[in-house]
Design a protein around this motif. Structure first.
Motif, mmCIF file in Angstrom:
data_model
loop_
_atom_site.group_PDB
_atom_site.id
_atom_site.type_symbol
_atom_site.label_atom_id
_atom_site.label_comp_id
_atom_site.label_asym_id
_atom_site.label_seq_id
_atom_site.Cartn_x
_atom_site.Cartn_y
_atom_site.Cartn_z
ATOM 1 N N VAL A 1 1.517 72.506 76.909
ATOM 2 C CA VAL A 1 0.724 71.511 77.834
ATOM 3 C C VAL A 1 0.866 72.154 79.061
ATOM 4 C CG1 VAL A 1 0.656 69.348 78.951
ATOM 5 C CG2 VAL A 1 0.980 69.555 76.516
ATOM 6 N N ARG B 1 -5.861 63.553 82.514
ATOM 7 C CA ARG B 1 -4.279 64.137 82.295
ATOM 8 C C ARG B 1 -3.682 63.394 81.372
ATOM 9 N NH1 ARG B 1 -0.255 63.661 87.471
ATOM 10 N NH2 ARG B 1 1.311 65.185 86.603
ATOM 11 N N GLU B 2 -3.794 62.092 81.715
ATOM 12 C CA GLU B 2 -3.178 61.034 80.357
ATOM 13 C C GLU B 2 -3.783 61.584 79.041
ATOM 14 O OE1 GLU B 2 -4.339 57.086 81.064
ATOM 15 O OE2 GLU B 2 -2.751 56.479 79.380
ATOM 16 N N LEU C 1 -2.184 64.763 77.557
ATOM 17 C CA LEU C 1 -0.912 64.544 77.170
ATOM 18 C C LEU C 1 -0.503 63.535 75.969
ATOM 19 C CD1 LEU C 1 0.666 63.713 80.634
ATOM 20 C CD2 LEU C 1 1.578 65.208 79.068
ATOM 21 N N LEU C 2 -1.626 62.576 75.784
ATOM 22 C CA LEU C 2 -1.582 61.899 74.621
ATOM 23 C C LEU C 2 -2.158 62.687 73.308
ATOM 24 C CD1 LEU C 2 -2.779 58.363 75.801
ATOM 25 C CD2 LEU C 2 -0.553 59.089 75.075
ATOM 26 N N ALA D 1 -1.716 66.153 73.120
ATOM 27 C CA ALA D 1 -0.913 66.737 72.396
ATOM 28 C C ALA D 1 0.354 66.261 71.880
ATOM 29 C CB ALA D 1 -0.250 67.377 73.883
ATOM 30 N N ALA D 2 0.538 64.830 72.216
ATOM 31 C CA ALA D 2 1.658 64.106 71.666
ATOM 32 C C ALA D 2 1.229 63.763 70.249
ATOM 33 C CB ALA D 2 1.866 62.834 72.491
ATOM 34 N N ASP D 3 0.065 63.479 70.027
ATOM 35 C CA ASP D 3 -0.572 63.002 68.665
ATOM 36 C C ASP D 3 -0.374 64.335 67.771
ATOM 37 O OD1 ASP D 3 -0.940 60.428 69.247
ATOM 38 O OD2 ASP D 3 -2.858 60.576 69.572
ATOM 39 N N ILE E 1 1.554 67.058 67.965
ATOM 40 C CA ILE E 1 2.969 67.345 67.656
ATOM 41 C C ILE E 1 3.710 66.390 66.699
ATOM 42 C CG2 ILE E 1 3.369 68.788 69.651
ATOM 43 C CD1 ILE E 1 5.093 67.265 70.944
ATOM 44 N N ASP E 2 2.872 65.009 67.087
ATOM 45 C CA ASP E 2 3.701 63.814 65.839
ATOM 46 C C ASP E 2 3.252 64.294 64.577
ATOM 47 O OD1 ASP E 2 4.979 61.173 65.828
ATOM 48 O OD2 ASP E 2 2.957 61.041 64.566
ATOM 49 N N GLN F 1 6.125 57.371 68.217
ATOM 50 C CA GLN F 1 4.991 56.637 68.605
ATOM 51 C C GLN F 1 5.563 55.136 67.849
ATOM 52 O OE1 GLN F 1 1.912 57.211 65.639
ATOM 53 N NE2 GLN F 1 0.423 56.950 67.101
ATOM 54 N N PHE G 1 0.581 51.025 73.935
ATOM 55 C CA PHE G 1 1.605 51.925 73.365
ATOM 56 C C PHE G 1 0.955 53.260 73.073
ATOM 57 C CE2 PHE G 1 4.574 48.477 73.066
ATOM 58 C CZ PHE G 1 5.697 48.688 73.812
ATOM 59 N N HIS G 2 -0.359 53.207 73.013
ATOM 60 C CA HIS G 2 -1.064 54.192 72.302
ATOM 61 C C HIS G 2 -0.447 54.529 70.950
ATOM 62 C CE1 HIS G 2 -3.126 55.230 75.882
ATOM 63 N NE2 HIS G 2 -2.064 54.979 76.408
ATOM 64 N N ASP H 1 6.304 71.746 80.312
ATOM 65 C CA ASP H 1 6.548 72.026 78.959
ATOM 66 C C ASP H 1 6.922 73.280 78.406
ATOM 67 O OD1 ASP H 1 6.126 71.234 76.453
ATOM 68 O OD2 ASP H 1 3.876 71.666 76.252
ATOM 69 N N GLU I 1 7.771 65.086 72.427
ATOM 70 C CA GLU I 1 6.723 63.977 72.121
ATOM 71 C C GLU I 1 6.969 62.693 72.874
ATOM 72 O OE1 GLU I 1 5.887 62.715 68.259
ATOM 73 O OE2 GLU I 1 4.852 61.030 68.813
ATOM 74 N N MET J 1 6.187 63.526 76.453
ATOM 75 C CA MET J 1 4.559 63.481 76.817
ATOM 76 C C MET J 1 4.193 62.220 76.874
ATOM 77 S SD MET J 1 3.425 66.351 74.192
ATOM 78 C CE MET J 1 3.675 68.131 74.288
ATOM 79 N N ARG J 2 4.628 61.128 75.959
ATOM 80 C CA ARG J 2 4.308 59.972 76.041
ATOM 81 C C ARG J 2 4.357 59.374 77.449
ATOM 82 N NH1 ARG J 2 1.507 58.649 71.410
ATOM 83 N NH2 ARG J 2 1.983 59.811 69.723
ATOM 84 N N LEU K 1 1.196 58.031 84.274
ATOM 85 C CA LEU K 1 0.063 57.967 84.728
ATOM 86 C C LEU K 1 -0.928 56.878 84.622
ATOM 87 C CD1 LEU K 1 -1.019 61.447 83.544
ATOM 88 C CD2 LEU K 1 -1.148 60.769 85.935
ATOM 89 N N TYR L 1 5.379 48.087 78.927
ATOM 90 C CA TYR L 1 4.192 48.531 78.394
ATOM 91 C C TYR L 1 3.065 47.346 78.256
ATOM 92 C CZ TYR L 1 5.494 53.168 76.918
ATOM 93 O OH TYR L 1 5.694 54.587 77.146
#
Lengths: 360, 350
Positions: A177, A204-205, A208-209, A211-213, A215-216, A235, A262-263, B161, B200, B203-204, B210, B253
């Motif tokens: 990222v 941007r958010e 990031l999310l 990329a997180a998904d 790599i998860d 997650q 929490f996405h 990163d 991860e 990133m989260r 944000l 959250y």
């Protein structure tokens, strides 16, 4: 909300995994720099990495460069070998295969090729290079990922004409990222069509999310392949336990909100009970339909014992929060502990949230 | 006016946070910003050290403790120098006893109060609310933590990163640590699955920061009102810290209010419960103590009075077999507070 396929390995899945493993052996490695908007600096990072690899002795060439390159990029590229691009900026695949380098640097992954090219899209060219054992380092912005384009359009009210499938990103061996504050992108003369600061923050958010998904999923595959039982993931995964009597609406609404905030992922499950009367059956069906409407993955579990069926499923699905109705605490025979009590005692991997019982 | 705080967030040592911070500091300096290095940890990394060239460094302060000399950031000297911007590495650092303040983030707070902008670096595992999750994933209990509200208050969080593979390559090449230490690190903390999970989380978390800022300043509409109130039931049980962190995280959250209650059986409170209450206050949770014979009844009454929507509890210790016909505190609360959501937080163990 990201959905996830059921993780129970089926034979077809295993076969695909073996084939993928074999393909990976001979395949070139793919590394993608992911940005959230133009000017975030992903191209520079990509060419920089190319330069460093060359300095370490790898055979690196530039095969696609966006025109006109900025002065910083030009300075890095000047020290690298370039395979000239064909008509309308397309990658000259024939020339690249003839040259056969170890590593190709390719900017603008989402570009389309002119009519009459070997592939309609640049990412397909990249796939051909990878299949021939050539490593590729490339860069892309989130608005060019097809599955993210609706979300991007909601933010910017614009839709990019070129895109790549997210599955291709998923196949990448590495994703990096490239992040920077929006102000840095808006400095000086920003190009036309540049999103404003707020839109940039939202993009941007999103990046990031995404990329997180990605790599998860990759982490999960890695753990599966190595036979490692998953631990508490990064997650949040919420499982709503459906029964005919529970206040499913409140639980699902709360589950939906939690998953959104929490996405995370929302799942709903019920344990098959043979002796349900028609009224209860109808209520259960209604709850399940509601769960699907809210984007939950709905599962039907079999098992003689309600508690162990839920526990097993929760563990297998790496659940972090289990939602239950109070009504279950009434299912209590003398000297026997209620399902709620038993779940609280046994569930040491996830939080148990008990919801009030309100009659519908 | 209070200074602005910018945090470079990474997921492990060696991903390039300090490098990136210094790179941007250099760019600011060249544009004419009055900038000093307040604290910088070179770790013998040549490329990073080169990035400090031409920058003013405020000398560190020497502090003797237990017969050894330690060096800490000289906050008072920076305050006297009063630059526009200070570069302060390693935000989560704990100062040696005898320092003015316990934690570096408190030093940074003093700089911000004096109107100095601060650039700093932080790894995600130092966030208080992720402490249990990091332990669960990596097996490492991180001791130096920063309360989440401190990071939430930052004006900007930039995610730095590097892929785990590239990081491990850097370790192998001896860029991050000396070879012996690097070898050990790669077999322990820096294994690929650990790094991926931490990455991860980072990133989260960056995405969460944000979103929080976007919601704090919504486009057009009024700021969101607090709709939920979470109440933590504190006991002297050792797992209370885990319970507090988890509830705080969920409250953050959900943008919910968060309070903590301890039910004392008499006027004196035991020391462990006192410690947990103070830990909760550090995380900006308002704490309450009530006296009551029945713990469960006191919890239910207080929750109703405070319009709590969700009660967070730890699990009750299992009853001895001769008391099995009795109800545990959790069971009693579940029975008495049927109009509320009750969350029993997992006691995650490795």
């Amino acid at each position: 909300m990201p959905k996830r396929e059921d993780r129970r390995p089926d034979p077809g899945d295993l076969l695909r995994r073996v084939e993928a493993g074999e393909r990976r052996e001979s395949r070139g490695r793919l590394k993608v720099f992911l940005g959230y908007a133009p000017r975030v600096g992903k191209s520079l990072r990509m060419f920089d990495e190319g330069g460093r690899r060359k300095a370490r002795g790898q055979d690196v060439v530039v095969v696609a460069l966006q025109q006109p390159p900025g002065p910083e990029i030009q300075a890095v590229v000047d020290r690298l070998e370039i395979v000239p691009q064909a008509d309308q900026g397309a990658i000259d695949l024939v020339a690249v295969f003839r040259r056969h380098p170890q590593v190709c640097l390719i900017d603008g992954l989402a570009q389309s090729n002119p009519p009459g090219s070997r592939n309609p899209q640049r990412w397909q060219d990249v796939r051909d290079l990878l299949d021939n054992g050539i490593a590729v380092i490339t860069a892309i912005n989130v608005q060019h990922i097809r599955e993210q384009q609706d979300a991007v359009e909601r933010i910017t009210h614009k839709r990019a004409s070129h895109s790549i499938p997210q599955a291709f990103l998923q196949e990448a061996d590495e994703i990096e990222v490239v992040d920077a504050p929006p102000e840095a992108l808006l400095e000086g003369a920003a190009p036309a069509n540049m999103p404003d600061a707020r839109q940039l923050s939202e993009l941007r958010e999103l990046a990031l999310l995404l990329a997180a998904d990605v790599i998860d999923r990759q982490l999960q595959e890695y753990l599966d392949e190595h036979g490692v039982t998953a631990r508490w993931g990064a997650q949040e995964r919420i499982l709503v336990c459906l029964t005919p009597k529970s206040s499913a609406v409140e639980m699902l609404r709360s589950g939906y909100r939690n998953a959104q905030r929490f996405h995370g992922a929302l799942l709903a499950a019920y344990v098959e009970q043979p002796e349900l009367d028609a009224e209860d059956r109808a209520r259960l069906e209604h709850h399940m339909a509601l769960a699907r409407e809210m984007g939950a993955e709905v599962h039907c579990l079999n098992g003689a014992d309600f508690v162990s069926a839920i526990l097993d499923f929760g563990r297998e699905q790496r659940i972090t929060q289990l939602f239950l109705g109070h009504s279950l605490s009434d299912v209590r025979a003398p000297f026997l502990r209620s399902p709620v009590d038993r779940l609280i005692d046994a569930a040491d991997e996830f939080d148990v949230r008990i919801f009030p019982h309100r009659d519908a | 006016m209070r200074g602005k705080l910018k945090i470079y967030l990474g997921y492990a040592a060696g991903v390039g946070k300090t490098f990136r911070m210094l790179e941007e500091a250099q760019a600011m300096r060249l544009k004419g910003a009055d900038l000093v290095i307040g604290y910088f940890e070179p770790h013998g990394r040549k490329e990073t050290i080169a990035k400090t060239e031409g920058m003013e460094i405020v000398p560190r302060r020497k502090i003797a403790y237990a017969g050894t000399q330690f060096e800490e950031m000289d906050t008072e000297a920076i305050l006297r120098r009063k630059p526009a911007v200070a570069v302060v590495d390693e935000f989560a650092h704990t100062n040696v006893p005898g320092s003015e303040r316990l934690k570096r983030w408190q030093d940074v707070d003093a700089l911000l109060d004096a109107g100095i902008d601060v650039l700093t670096t932080l790894n995600v595992q130092h966030l208080e609310s992720l402490n249990d999750q990091v332990w669960d994933v990596t097996g490492i209990r991180v001791r130096e933590t920063v309360p989440d509200w401190v990071v939430d208050a930052a004006d900007e969080v930039v995610f730095v990163d590097l892929t785990p593979r590239a990081l491990r390559n850097r370790l192998e090449r001896g860029v991050v640590y000396a070879p012996e230490k690097a070898q050990k690190a790669m077999e322990n903390f820096f294994i690929e699955s650990n790094l991926t999970a931490l990455r991860e989380m980072a990133m989260r978390h960056a995405a969460h920061e944000l979103e929080d800022k976007l919601e704090a300043a919504p486009a057009g509409q009024a700021p969101a009102v607090e709709t939920e109130r979470i109440m933590i039931c504190l006991t002297g049980r050792p797992s209370s810290a885990m319970l507090i962190r988890r509830a705080r995280r969920v409250a953050d959250y959900l943008q919910a209010g968060c309070l903590a209650l301890h039910v004392a059986r008499g006027p004196s409170m035991d020391e462990i419960a006192e410690r947990h209450m103070s830990f909760a206050r550090n995380l900006r949770i308002e704490t309450h103590i009530v006296e009551g014979e029945s713990v469960a009844q006191a919890i239910a009454d207080f929750a109703r009075k405070e319009r709590v929507t969700q009660i967070f509890m730890g699990r009750s210790a299992p009853l001895p077999w001769w008391k099995r016909f009795r109800e545990t505190t959790v069971q009693q609360v579940v029975r008495r507070a049927r109009d509320m959501q009750i969350t029993i937080v997992a006691e995650r163990r490795r």
